[in-house]
Design an enzyme around this catalytic site. Sequence first.
Site, PDB file in Angstrom:
ATOM      1  CD  GLU A 213       1.127   0.638   0.911  1.00  0.00           C
ATOM      2  OE1 GLU A 213       1.290   1.013   2.083  1.00  0.00           O
ATOM      3  OE2 GLU A 213       0.203   1.030   0.195  1.00  0.00           O
ATOM      4  CG  HIS A 247      -1.188   3.773   2.762  1.00  0.00           C
ATOM      5  ND1 HIS A 247      -1.155   2.692   1.927  1.00  0.00           N
ATOM      6  CD2 HIS A 247      -2.348   4.413   2.509  1.00  0.00           C
ATOM      7  CE1 HIS A 247      -2.250   2.691   1.189  1.00  0.00           C
ATOM      8  NE2 HIS A 247      -2.984   3.728   1.522  1.00  0.00           N
TER       9      HIS A 247
END
Lengths: 288, 362
Positions: A213, A247
């Site tokens: 990510e 996140h």
Amino acid sequence: MIYGDKSTKVIVQGATGNQGAFHIDLMNRYAEEVGGFGVVAGVTPGKGGQEVHSVPVYNSVREALLEHDASTSVLFVPGSAAGDSVMEAAYNGLELVVAITEHIPVHDAMKAISYARLEGCSVIGPNCPGTLSPGELKLGIMPVNLSVPGNVGVISRSGTLTYEVVNELTRAGIGQSTIVGIGGDPIIGQTFVDVLERFEQDSQTKAVVLIGEVGGNLEEEGASYTDLPIVTYIAGVSAPPEKRMGHAGAIVAGGEGDAASKIRRLEAAGITVADKPSDIPRLLEEML
Amino acid sequence: MKLLEFEAKEIFKKSGIPVGIGFVITNPDEIDDRINYMGGEVVLKAQVDVGGRGKAGGVIITDVKSARENAALLFSREIKGIPVEKILVEEKLPIENEYYVSITLDRAKKEPVILFSATGGVDIEQTARENPDALQRVWIAPVLHDIPPFMMRRLLNGVPKELGPVINSLYRVYCESDALLAEINPLVTTPKGVYAADAKLIVDDNALYRQGIEVNRDLTDRERRAEKFGFSYVELDGSIGVIGNGAGLTMSTLDLISHYGGKAANFLDVGGGAGEDRVCNAVKLVSEMPGVDVIIVNLLGGITRCDEVARGIVKAGISQKVAVRLAGTNEAEGREILKKQGYMMLDTMDDVVKYAVSEASL
């Protein structure tokens, strides 16, 4: 099998909450299916003496270990108490803690992971789906019906995106050795490098899919570590700077960790980067 | 959440980090006798959360007599687009030297890293790029309560020792405030001692509950409502609404939209095990955003039950088109419910995104 197999015995901390109880049941159903031990005891302070899906619950890790032999803990304790629970497991000699819990304060995670290392205990997570070795062992909350045993290791910072990729692999006839969700928080125990070290030692694993990510530089560090054939995918190419995409770790700040430069660095190191999850099986097949 | 300078300085003061004498005003008339104890000149500092505040006109140095007039001027300004609602009126410190110090998280080492530079008041990222040697770094194990002397000597590298106690106090503030960043830029020496001339603290959102912070100011109203529902939610400026479960899958859906030439209106992660009401709330929330033509619902997983999701979508009953991709428990039941109501169901992520892009205005 890089975090255990059928013979691994597991305790669950935070056993009596909704999530804990639900997943004790799922983990033990899987253990039954593959002929493993699964969860042998649960721990919730103040709830000792109860049973959850026929698994006995104790007040502390110490009490549980007096009655049961176990090497691994899976943690469903709320964020405010999770750091403490990781340290309790480490202090009592467990080898591995899989911390599913999300919303752990960063300072607690830092302290707990640092302490666990001193005690020789590995931590997966926090804020992760855990790990699954198809046909052997499930630690955490990954759905089992999407996966089949095989030779490809999967490492990821995400939960459902991992399931998406595993689903694609399975549909393309590519089985998995072990699937590991390392978690989306800024501070995590097992990093890409740690997991890749284990994959290198694992005779079953012939190639690796690494799902990253935006944010930080753990993917680049990990991918350039291994000699195993590797395909990466980085989520968050379209993420704007300074916005946190769910996140806590997935934030592009101060010009660091944006997907474009991440992908550039990976490609410069000769690592294959998939444009989208559905391209991963084809890229893997070209390599194997 | 980012604290404003005066809030951070309150915390500094309590922890023994010296800050200039000052007070906060919300209009020029609140400047009163207190200003007479600050010497001939004062500094008016707009309390806005932007970098490069000084260069953007957010700081005015003035003599006491013209303070009110200059405060009125500062209140009339927008600093990088942000209106000035509060001003910190502070004594002008007789600065001898300026330094930079900050404590932040090194994700790779999993430890706090302390950065120090003998030149303060600067853009530290620029210093790091152009003159990396001017920046000292030490990493401190999170189990330590204080910075050990040897580490402090290495950090300061010959700079006046009296900075040491202030930096150690900053480390304690960093730990006790659950900070992701604690920064003093500049940290200054004066004839009367060391002072934090500016202050920056970012508090971990996951620890607000134990820092006595009830409302996260960094969020828009809709983002705050989303937080109450337990969603991770970020607003963007496109026309395709996005609802997914899991941060990675949702982010990846956004990427695919951009890959196929569309623009996402938002990021919304409903979290694990979303039931009928959560899904209904999510769909409604996204549909309320201006400019949303079509909404993608992309849910996958073991805990999430597709029939519940389907009922949630139907219950929301919104006017925009909804394109659905569901996989997981009770998938067949979920599909049946949506099909009856005429919703668009697609099998893969690629397909659902392509469809939404074709339906959306650009």
